[in-house]
Scaffold this motif. Structure first.
Motif, short mmCIF file in Angstrom:
data_model
loop_
_atom_site.label_atom_id
_atom_site.label_comp_id
_atom_site.label_asym_id
_atom_site.label_seq_id
_atom_site.Cartn_x
_atom_site.Cartn_y
_atom_site.Cartn_z
N MET A 187 76.88 40.94 34.78
CA MET A 187 78.29 40.91 35.19
C MET A 187 79.14 40.58 33.96
SD MET A 187 79.57 41.62 38.17
CE MET A 187 78.48 41.12 39.49
N HIS A 225 79.97 23.84 34.36
CA HIS A 225 79.68 24.53 35.61
C HIS A 225 79.18 25.93 35.27
CE1 HIS A 225 82.77 21.50 36.60
NE2 HIS A 225 82.17 21.42 37.78
N SER A 258 78.36 30.14 36.69
CA SER A 258 78.52 31.20 37.68
C SER A 258 77.17 31.80 38.07
CB SER A 258 79.45 32.29 37.15
OG SER A 258 78.88 32.90 36.01
N THR A 286 71.46 28.63 27.62
CA THR A 286 70.32 29.33 27.00
C THR A 286 70.79 30.40 26.02
OG1 THR A 286 70.16 31.02 28.70
CG2 THR A 286 68.91 29.01 29.07
N THR A 287 72.03 30.84 26.17
CA THR A 287 72.49 32.00 25.43
C THR A 287 73.89 31.77 24.89
OG1 THR A 287 71.29 33.34 27.04
CG2 THR A 287 72.77 34.52 25.57
N ALA A 298 80.92 33.03 24.15
CA ALA A 298 80.73 32.65 25.55
C ALA A 298 79.32 32.10 25.69
CB ALA A 298 80.94 33.85 26.47
N LEU A 299 79.12 31.33 26.73
CA LEU A 299 77.82 30.68 26.94
C LEU A 299 77.19 31.21 28.22
CD1 LEU A 299 79.09 27.10 26.11
CD2 LEU A 299 77.76 28.59 24.61
N GLY A 300 75.89 31.38 28.19
CA GLY A 300 75.19 31.91 29.36
C GLY A 300 73.98 31.08 29.71
N ASP A 301 73.52 31.27 30.95
CA ASP A 301 72.34 30.54 31.42
C ASP A 301 71.51 31.43 32.34
OD1 ASP A 301 73.96 30.66 33.58
OD2 ASP A 301 73.87 28.55 34.10
N ASP A 302 71.37 32.70 31.96
CA ASP A 302 70.74 33.67 32.84
C ASP A 302 69.34 33.28 33.28
OD1 ASP A 302 73.02 34.99 32.37
OD2 ASP A 302 72.12 36.82 31.56
N ILE A 316 74.82 38.33 28.35
CA ILE A 316 75.09 37.25 29.31
C ILE A 316 75.56 37.89 30.61
CG2 ILE A 316 76.49 35.23 29.81
CD1 ILE A 316 76.77 34.77 26.84
N ASN A 317 74.81 37.66 31.65
CA ASN A 317 75.23 38.15 32.96
C ASN A 317 75.99 37.08 33.74
OD1 ASN A 317 74.16 40.82 32.86
ND2 ASN A 317 72.12 39.92 33.04
N TYR A 318 75.55 35.85 33.59
CA TYR A 318 76.19 34.75 34.32
C TYR A 318 76.66 33.72 33.31
CZ TYR A 318 73.22 37.05 37.69
OH TYR A 318 72.60 37.99 38.43
N GLY A 319 77.95 33.66 33.13
CA GLY A 319 78.46 32.76 32.11
C GLY A 319 78.71 31.36 32.64
N LEU A 320 78.75 30.41 31.71
CA LEU A 320 79.18 29.07 32.06
C LEU A 320 80.70 29.08 32.21
CD1 LEU A 320 76.28 28.32 31.48
CD2 LEU A 320 77.08 26.38 30.16
N LEU A 321 81.18 28.19 33.04
CA LEU A 321 82.60 28.22 33.41
C LEU A 321 83.37 27.12 32.69
CD1 LEU A 321 81.97 28.64 37.23
CD2 LEU A 321 82.61 30.44 35.62
N PRO A 322 84.60 27.42 32.26
CA PRO A 322 85.39 26.40 31.56
C PRO A 322 86.15 25.48 32.51
CG PRO A 322 86.53 28.49 31.51
CD PRO A 322 85.27 28.74 32.28
N PRO A 355 84.57 32.15 40.11
CA PRO A 355 83.34 32.75 39.59
C PRO A 355 82.60 33.65 40.57
CG PRO A 355 82.97 30.46 40.20
CD PRO A 355 84.41 30.72 40.43
#
Lengths: 343, 330
Positions: free
Chosen positions: A1, A279, A281, A306-307, B35-39, B77-83, B317
Motif C-alpha cells: 500500500m 503507531h 498501519s 524493520t525498514t 518513511a519507516l515500515g514494519d511489514d 514498505i507496504n505498511y508504514g509507521l504512523l506519525p 491509516p
C-alpha cells in the motif's frame, strides 16, 4: 500500500558524504600462470600481439580474465634492426603503445618517451626492452595499492627455473611518496629485494607492471625451444611475442599485490523523533479496532521498525534499508538511523 | 530474498531500488525524505499477559527475522509507521465492506470476489452478461454512472457492548477529535483493465434517522473521481484516483429503535462511508487470454480477469484490498 507519512530530511544537516578505500589481497600463484590447467587458461590470438591469462580454462563461462602478457622494445634499442628478427615491428609497436599511453611524448621532434628505472624521466636508466604484465580491472579495481607489489621470478636454468629466485618489490613506494606522477598515473620502481637494484616499474592506476630484461640478463638459457636455448636478448629478437610470453610465464613463481576500491558514500541520518512513529498501519496492529500493544489508553504505544524507505520529492522510493532485527520505537526513545549508500 | 543475519550487532542493509538506479542514470536522484515500515512484524505476537512480565511482552516480535532489502518499488514498505503524536489512543479506525444487503445498490462478494461486467461480447436477448449474472444471483458493477457499487465504511469496530459505542458523542471524542475521519480515499487500480473510478459526491450522506423507526437515509450520487499523477503504491500498471467520502452518520440510537447494527457493519463510532464503482476499459480482448481464464455463469461460458483494487484513507491509516472479477461472455 502507498506510504503517505514521510519525515523530511534536513539536506544540510542530515546528509553527509564519506570516502573509504577498501583493499583486497590478490595473490596470483605461478601454478595458475603455468601448469594447473595445462595452459587451457592461456589464450593466444591470431594477431600474436599479447597473451591472456585466465583463472580457469578460458572456454568456460566461469573463467575470469586475470592479466595479459606482452613484450616489446624501443626502436632505439640495441636489439632493433637485428638480423633474423621476428615480429620486430609488432614488438616496437607494443613498446610504443605502452610508453605513449603511460609516459607520452617528449622533445622537439615529439618522440615517445622510454621507460626509465628510476623516478626521474631524465634519460638516464632507460629500459628500452621490457616485459609487460597488464592486470585486468577485475583484480586491480580502482588501482594497485602502493608498496604492496611483489613479483617472484625464477632465475634458474630453463629446466629448473625456480632453483634460484629473485623477488621484486615496490617497498619504497607508499601513499605519501616513492612514486612519480606521469600521464598514465603514478608509478613506482620495483627493486630486487636482495640487491636493491631497480629491475621494473609498476603503474598503480593503470595496473601495469613493466619488467626489465636486466632481471634475467645473466641467464644463457632464459628460453628453450626445439632450436635450442637462448638468452633473453636473443629471445626478444628471434622469438615471437607469444613464445616470449610463454617463456616469462615459465619463470613466474608468484605475483601478489593489494588492490584498492574507492567507495564514495552518502550517509543519511534518519532522525525519528520521540513523539512520532509510535503507531503502525500494519493490519495486525489492531484487533477489533483496539491496539494489541496496549491494554488501556494510558499504556505507552509501541511500534517496531524493520525498514527505512528513502524517497524523492515525487514520493518515488529510491532506496531501501533493512534492519537486521526489529527496532523498538516508543515515546521514550528517539532514534537516529544512519543509512549509508555506497557508490 | 534471504533473511539478514541477526546473530550479532544490528546492521543496516541498504540498496538502491530499480527506480533509484533509473533516476541516478537520468541525473535526478535526490533523496529528501524517509518513511519507516514494519511489514515483517506480526503484532499478534505481542503478549501482554506474559507470565514473566512486561520485559517479555515483545520477546517474540524482537526475534522476528527480517528479509534482505530488495529493489522492487512496491516491495519497499507496504505498511508504514504512523506519525500520530497522541500517546493516549487505544482505538484506531478500520475499513470494512458493507454487505448487509440493506442498501439496494451495494453489491456483495460471490465466491470471494466482487463481479464487474464487460458487455463487449453481448449480442441480444438473453445472450447478455447482465442477464447471466442476474440469473445466477450475482451482484455486479456495470459500466455507467447509475451502476451498483461496493459500499465501504470506516470506524471503530469494537463489537457489541464494548466501549466506545456508536453514539454521536463517541464519534466526536474518539474519531473527530483525533483527526481519524477520512474525507477522501486514494484508490489504486490496474489501468490495463479499469479506466475510471467513481465515488460519492460531496453532497452525499448516510444517516439512520429517517421515518419514525430510524430508517436508513443514504445518498451517494456517484461522480467520476480525480486521477492523481503519482503512483506511490509502486505496482506496475497501477494508477490512483482520489475519491470523496461522505460522513458516516449512522449512529447508535439512544432514543427509539436502534437501527445502527441493521445498516452498518461497524459496531462502534462510524467515521466515513464510500461507494466505489468503476468502469471497465473498453477493448479488452487479448487480456482475457493473457491474464484471465474461463468460468461458467448460469450455464454459460464466460471469460474473466481477476484484479485487485486497493483503497486507502488519506487521513487515517485504514486500508483494504478489494478482489475484483471482470466477466464477459466468451
Amino acid at each position: 500500500m502507498a506510504i503517505l507519512n514521510y519525515e523530511l530530511l534536513d539536506t544540510n544537516n542530515d546528509v553527509t558524504t564519506t570516502r573509504t578505500l577498501l583493499h583486497e589481497s590478490i595473490p596470483l600463484t605461478g601454478t595458475i600462470v603455468s601448469g594447473t590447467y595445462s595452459d587451457n587458461n592461456i589464450k593466444n590470438y591470431t594477431h600474436g600481439q599479447f597473451q591472456s591469462v585466465y583463472d580457469y580454462p578460458y572456454l568456460s563461462s566461469s573463467a575470469n580474465h586475470i592479466f595479459d602478457i606482452t613484450v616489446g622494445y624501443d626502436e632505439g634499442s640495441t636489439l632493433s634492426g637485428s638480423a633474423g628478427a621476428t615480429q620486430e615491428a609488432k614488438k616496437i609497436n607494443m613498446y610504443n603503445q605502452f610508453s605513449q599511453v603511460l609516459l607520452g611524448y617528449t622533445g622537439s621532434t615529439n618522440t615517445v618517451r622510454k621507460f626509465e628505472l628510476d623516478l626521474s624521466l631524465d634519460g638516464s636508466g632507460e629500459m628500452p626492452e621490457s616485459l609487460f604484465l597488464n592486470f585486468a580491472r577485475l583484480v586491480t579495481k580502482d588501482q594497485i595499492k602502493k608498496g604492496t607489489v611483489s613479483v617472484t621470478v625464477g632465475t634458474g636454468s630453463w629446466a629448473t627455473p625456480f632453483a634460484g629466485t629473485k623477488v621484486l618489490t615496490d617497498a619504497s613506494a607508499s601513499a605519501t611518496g616513492g612514486t612519480l606522477s606521469v600521464l598514465g598515473g603514478e608509478y613506482g620502481v620495483l627493486y630486487d629485494n636482495a640487491t636493491n637494484v631497480a629491475q621494473g616499474l609498476v603503474f598503480y592506476q593503470a595496473g601495469i607492471v613493466a619488467l626489465s630484461t636486466a632481471s634475467f640478463s645473466g641467464l644463457s638459457d632464459f628460453y628453450s625451444s626445439s632450436a635450442g636455448t637462448s638468452s633473453i636478448a636473443d629471445m626478444f629478437v628471434s622469438s615471437s611475442i607469444t613464445a616470449s610470453c610463454d617463456a616469462l610465464r615459465h619463470r613466474v613463481q608468484n605475483i601478489s599485490f593489494n588492490n584498492t576500491t574507492e567507495i564514495n558514500s552518502k550517509v543519511y541520518f534518519c532522525r525519528v523523533p520521540h513523539n512520532k512513529y509510535n503507531h503502525s498501519s500494519n493490519p495486525t496492529y489492531l484487533s477489533s479496532s483496539t491496539m494489541r500493544v496496549k491494554s488501556v489508553n494510558t499504556d505507552t504505544p509501541v511500534a517496531y521498525i524493520t525498514t527505512i524507505g528513502l524517497y524523492d520529492s515525487n514520493n518515488d522510493l529510491l532506496a531501501v534499508a533493512k534492519l537486521s532485527e526489529p527496532l523498538r520505537k516508543d515515546p521514550t526513545n528517539e532514534l537516529t538511523l544512519r543509512v549509508r549508500l555506497d557508490y | 530474498m534471504a533473511f539478514l543475519d541477526n546473530s550479532g550487532d544490528i546492521i543496516l542493509d541498504a540498496v538502491l531500488t530499480e527506480t533509484g538506479r533509473r533516476k541516478m542514470a537520468r541525473g535526478n536522484f535526490k533523496i529528501v525524505k524517509f518513511a519507516l515500515g514494519d511489514d515483517e512484524i506480526d503484532y499478534s505476537l505481542y503478549n501482554k499477559n506474559h507470565p514473566s512480565g512486561s520485559a517479555y511482552f515483545d520477546l517474540e516480535i524482537l526475534q522476528t527475522p527480517v528479509f534482505e532489502a530488495f529493489t522492487q518499488q512496491n516491495a519497499g514498505i507496504n505498511y508504514g509507521l504512523l506519525p500520530i503524536t497522541a500517546v493516549d489512543l487505544l482505538y484506531l479506525p478500520v475499513i470494512e465492506v458493507n454487505e448487509l444487503g440493506q442498501v439496494s445498490r451495494a453489491i456483495s462478494r460471490t465466491s470471494g470476489v466482487f463481479h464487474a461486467s464487460d458487455t463487449s461480447n453481448d449480442t441480444s436477448g438473453n445472450n447478455r452478461i447482465h442477464k447471466k449474472l442476474d440469473n445466477a444471483g450475482i451482484g455486479f458493477i456495470k459500466n455507467n454512472l447509475s451502476t451498483n457499487y461496493i459500499l465501504l465504511e470506516t470506524g471503530i469496530d469494537t463489537g457489541t457492548g464494548n466501549i466506545p459505542v456508536g453514539t454521536s458523542a463517541d464519534r466526536q471524542s474518539y474519531l473527530v477529535a483525533n483527526n481519524l475521519v477520512d474525507d477522501s480515499f486514494r484508490v489504486f487500480y490496474d489501468s490495463r483493465f479499469i479506466s475510471t473510478i467513481y465515488g460519492p459526491s460531496r453532497t452525499g450522506n448516510v444517516f439512520n434517522n429517517a421515518g419514525t423507526n430510524n430508517e436508513l437515509n443514504a445518498t451517494f450520487n456517484l461522480t467520476q473521481a480525480q486521477r492523481t499523477s503519482q503512483n506511490s503504491i509502486g505496482i506496475e500498471h497501477y494508477v490512483s484516483s482520489v475519491v470523496s467520502a461522505v460522513m458516516n452518520n449512522v449512529v447508535f440510537n439512544t432514543d427509539g429503535t436502534d437501527t445502527s447494527a441493521t445498516y452498518s457493519v461497524i459496531d462502534g463510532p462510524r467515521a466515513s462511508a464510500l461507494s466505489l464503482a468503476f468502469e471497465i476499459k473498453s477493448g479488452l480482448d487479448a487480456e482475457y487470454t493473457l491474464y484471465g481464464g474461463t468460468t461458467t455463469i448460469d450455464s454459460t461460458s464466460c471469460d474473466y480477469i481477476d484484479t485487485t483494487i486497493y483503497v486507502q484513507g488519506t487521513t487515517s491509516p485504514v486500508q483494504i484490498q478489494l478482489p475484483i472479477r471482470i466477466v464477459r461472455l466468451s
